[in-house]
Design a protein around this motif. Structure first.
Motif, PDB file in Angstrom:
ATOM      1  N   THR A  13      15.194  22.661 -53.356  1.00 15.15           N
ATOM      2  CA  THR A  13      15.349  21.700 -52.263  1.00 15.15           C
ATOM      3  C   THR A  13      14.618  20.413 -52.669  1.00 15.15           C
ATOM      4  O   THR A  13      13.586  20.460 -53.348  1.00 15.15           O
ATOM      5  CB  THR A  13      14.779  22.227 -50.923  1.00 15.15           C
ATOM      6  OG1 THR A  13      13.345  22.318 -51.027  1.00 15.15           O
ATOM      7  CG2 THR A  13      15.349  23.567 -50.552  1.00 15.15           C
ATOM      8  N   SER A  38      19.700  18.272 -51.358  1.00 18.02           N
ATOM      9  CA  SER A  38      18.954  17.166 -50.733  1.00 18.02           C
ATOM     10  C   SER A  38      19.915  16.360 -49.877  1.00 18.02           C
ATOM     11  O   SER A  38      21.077  16.752 -49.720  1.00 18.02           O
ATOM     12  CB  SER A  38      18.215  16.305 -51.764  1.00 18.02           C
ATOM     13  OG  SER A  38      19.023  15.253 -52.193  1.00 18.02           O
ATOM     14  N   ASN A  39      19.462  15.246 -49.345  1.00 19.59           N
ATOM     15  CA  ASN A  39      20.310  14.558 -48.366  1.00 19.59           C
ATOM     16  C   ASN A  39      20.857  13.202 -48.812  1.00 19.59           C
ATOM     17  O   ASN A  39      21.136  12.363 -47.974  1.00 19.59           O
ATOM     18  CB  ASN A  39      19.569  14.429 -47.022  1.00 19.59           C
ATOM     19  CG  ASN A  39      18.275  13.665 -47.164  1.00 19.59           C
ATOM     20  OD1 ASN A  39      17.837  13.425 -48.276  1.00 19.59           O
ATOM     21  ND2 ASN A  39      17.684  13.283 -46.060  1.00 19.59           N
ATOM     22  N   GLN A  40      20.965  12.997 -50.125  1.00 21.01           N
ATOM     23  CA  GLN A  40      21.560  11.741 -50.611  1.00 21.01           C
ATOM     24  C   GLN A  40      22.661  12.087 -51.609  1.00 21.01           C
ATOM     25  O   GLN A  40      22.379  12.440 -52.758  1.00 21.01           O
ATOM     26  CB  GLN A  40      20.501  10.886 -51.323  1.00 21.01           C
ATOM     27  CG  GLN A  40      19.224  10.724 -50.547  1.00 21.01           C
ATOM     28  CD  GLN A  40      19.086   9.354 -49.934  1.00 21.01           C
ATOM     29  OE1 GLN A  40      19.956   8.495 -50.118  1.00 21.01           O
ATOM     30  NE2 GLN A  40      18.010   9.140 -49.218  1.00 21.01           N
ATOM     31  N   CYS A  63      24.709  18.620 -50.302  1.00 17.60           N
ATOM     32  CA  CYS A  63      24.065  17.530 -49.576  1.00 17.60           C
ATOM     33  C   CYS A  63      23.904  17.915 -48.105  1.00 17.60           C
ATOM     34  O   CYS A  63      24.890  18.164 -47.406  1.00 17.60           O
ATOM     35  CB  CYS A  63      24.925  16.271 -49.711  1.00 17.60           C
ATOM     36  SG  CYS A  63      24.140  14.860 -48.949  1.00 17.60           S
ATOM     37  N   ASP A  65      20.972  17.328 -44.597  1.00 14.49           N
ATOM     38  CA  ASP A  65      19.670  16.944 -44.065  1.00 14.49           C
ATOM     39  C   ASP A  65      18.992  18.239 -43.618  1.00 14.49           C
ATOM     40  O   ASP A  65      19.428  18.885 -42.664  1.00 14.49           O
ATOM     41  CB  ASP A  65      19.866  15.987 -42.877  1.00 14.49           C
ATOM     42  CG  ASP A  65      18.539  15.578 -42.257  1.00 14.49           C
ATOM     43  OD1 ASP A  65      17.492  16.168 -42.630  1.00 14.49           O
ATOM     44  OD2 ASP A  65      18.542  14.676 -41.405  1.00 14.49           O
ATOM     45  N   THR A  67      16.474  18.818 -42.044  1.00 14.29           N
ATOM     46  CA  THR A  67      15.768  18.840 -40.761  1.00 14.29           C
ATOM     47  C   THR A  67      16.711  19.195 -39.603  1.00 14.29           C
ATOM     48  O   THR A  67      16.253  19.398 -38.474  1.00 14.29           O
ATOM     49  CB  THR A  67      15.074  17.497 -40.451  1.00 14.29           C
ATOM     50  OG1 THR A  67      16.071  16.494 -40.300  1.00 14.29           O
ATOM     51  CG2 THR A  67      14.100  17.115 -41.534  1.00 14.29           C
ATOM     52  N   ILE A  68      18.022  19.256 -39.874  1.00  8.85           N
ATOM     53  CA  ILE A  68      18.927  19.584 -38.766  1.00  8.85           C
ATOM     54  C   ILE A  68      18.833  21.085 -38.451  1.00  8.85           C
ATOM     55  O   ILE A  68      18.499  21.886 -39.330  1.00  8.85           O
ATOM     56  CB  ILE A  68      20.408  19.181 -39.036  1.00  8.85           C
ATOM     57  CG1 ILE A  68      20.971  19.927 -40.240  1.00  8.85           C
ATOM     58  CG2 ILE A  68      20.556  17.682 -39.186  1.00  8.85           C
ATOM     59  CD1 ILE A  68      22.465  19.752 -40.411  1.00  8.85           C
ATOM     60  N   ALA A  71      19.879  24.287 -40.746  1.00  7.86           N
ATOM     61  CA  ALA A  71      20.086  23.852 -42.141  1.00  7.86           C
ATOM     62  C   ALA A  71      19.834  25.007 -43.129  1.00  7.86           C
ATOM     63  O   ALA A  71      20.650  25.219 -44.034  1.00  7.86           O
ATOM     64  CB  ALA A  71      19.218  22.646 -42.462  1.00  7.86           C
ATOM     65  N   LYS A 108      10.132  11.610 -36.942  1.00  7.55           N
ATOM     66  CA  LYS A 108       9.458  11.866 -38.210  1.00  7.55           C
ATOM     67  C   LYS A 108       8.436  12.973 -38.058  1.00  7.55           C
ATOM     68  O   LYS A 108       8.238  13.790 -38.961  1.00  7.55           O
ATOM     69  CB  LYS A 108       8.776  10.595 -38.712  1.00  7.55           C
ATOM     70  CG  LYS A 108       9.727   9.660 -39.392  1.00  7.55           C
ATOM     71  CD  LYS A 108       9.006   8.780 -40.375  1.00  7.55           C
ATOM     72  CE  LYS A 108       9.994   8.061 -41.272  1.00  7.55           C
ATOM     73  NZ  LYS A 108       9.518   6.764 -41.694  1.00  7.55           N
ATOM     74  N   SER A 111      10.212  16.097 -38.194  1.00 10.98           N
ATOM     75  CA  SER A 111      10.826  16.395 -39.503  1.00 10.98           C
ATOM     76  C   SER A 111       9.790  16.880 -40.514  1.00 10.98           C
ATOM     77  O   SER A 111      10.083  17.732 -41.337  1.00 10.98           O
ATOM     78  CB  SER A 111      11.610  15.192 -40.025  1.00 10.98           C
ATOM     79  OG  SER A 111      10.736  14.204 -40.467  1.00 10.98           O
TER      80      SER A 111
END
Ligand code: NAP
Length: 270
Positions: A13, A38-40, A63, A65, A67-68, A71, A108, A111
């Motif tokens: 991750t 990861s998220n990008q 890909c 996020d 934090t959802i 996940a 934040k 997260s």
């Protein structure tokens, strides 16, 4: 009819930059196939091409996020539907939040708790089960030397990394009897995008030896993982810090906090 056996991968991750990416290269050098999460999207694509070209292993990407809600379950389902078996799970994704708790952005704040506490715990639960069943596997959790720093300004970062360190220690004992190895990586300051380059001079910090390169950290981590060590603290200075920091009295920390403007403190208008 014969069904093809699942592809074994090292799942990382936060594998698209910094320490996670360096770990990916280190494992790819040892011919492990990879799944980077990861998220990008664009960064993941770039990493995949580079790793596959350099090391001749297959590098899959997912890909999301982290934090959802759900996940970790989605990552697990992705592996199931693509017939991937995580022989190594690396819980590395994280963020640095440098602020007073009351001034933190609510999203934040949540997260950081999710990335450092909920997600690694859930992923260890989900991917740990098949490891136990196979009686083999490795889990590497990325904590930090901040785990011994319950300090103002990093009141969320430090303690969440403490959780990760102690969680890893306990999980290690549980998994040992099933021949599954669990190791905790405890890096000190490492030159990555975790820091704002406008505030921290990364090349200078590395030159002075205050910061390590992500490649150095990854080399030490992978070697500790395969030696089945409990913890890995890369760098002599960081090992010394881990011993000395807990000896610093809290009154001194309060004093430094009160007398310096290092942290933008007391500026909220609540
Ligand atoms: N750098 C240090 O000094 C240091 C010291 C001790 C411990 N650590 C720990 O090392 C780990 C890696 O950090 P790093 O220094 O390598 O920083 P980094 O380069 O910023 O890497 C963080 C990684 O986490 C991913 N990530 C962050 N939020 C995410 C989210 N919501 N969903 C999915 N992925 C997410 C990032 O992906 P995107 O780029 O796609 O957002 C990135 O790949 C962290 O756990 C950090 O706490 C770092």
């Amino acid at each position: 009819m014969e069904t093809a056996s699942p592809q074994r991968v090292a799942l990382i991750t936060g594998g698209s930059s910094g320490i996670g990416l360096a770990l990916a290269h280190e494992l790819a050098k040892r011919k492990f196939h990879l799944l980077l999460v990861s998220n990008q999207e664009a960064a993941l694509r770039e990493c995949k091409l580079d790793i596959e070209k350099k090391h001749g292993v297959s590098c899959l990407t997912y890909c999301i996020d982290l934090t959802i809600a759900d996940a970790p379950q989605m990552v697990f389902k992705f592996c199931e539907s693509n017939r991937l078996e995580a022989e190594i799970l690396i819980n590395n994704a994280g963020v640095l939040l440098f602020t007073e708790v009351v001034s933190a952005n609510a999203e934040k704040l949540l997260s950081i708790l999710q990335l450092h506490v909920t997600v690694p715990s859930k992923l260890s639960h989900l991917f740990g089960k098949p490891m136990v069943k196979r009686r083999s596997g490795h889990i590497l959790n990325v904590s930090s030397i901040s785990s011994v720093m319950p300090y103002p300004g990093i009141s969320l970062y430090g303690p969440t990394k403490t959780y990760l360190r102690y969680f890893t220690r306990a999980l290690r004992s549980e998994m040992k009897i099933y021949n599954v190895n669990v190791t905790c990586l405890i890096p000190g300051a490492t030159a990555t995008s975790l820091y704002d380059p406008n505030r921290v001079n990364l090349p200078l910090a590395m030159k002075l030896g205050i910061m390590k390169s992500p490649e150095f950290v990854a080399r030490k981590a992978v070697s500790a993982l395969f030696q089945r060590n409990a913890e890995c603290i890369p760098g002599v200075l960081n090992k010394v810090i881990m011993v000395l920091i807990p000896l610093v009295p809290m009154w001194l920390i309060h004093l430094v906090h009160r007398k310096t403007d290092f942290l933008e403190k007391g500026k909220n208008t609540l």
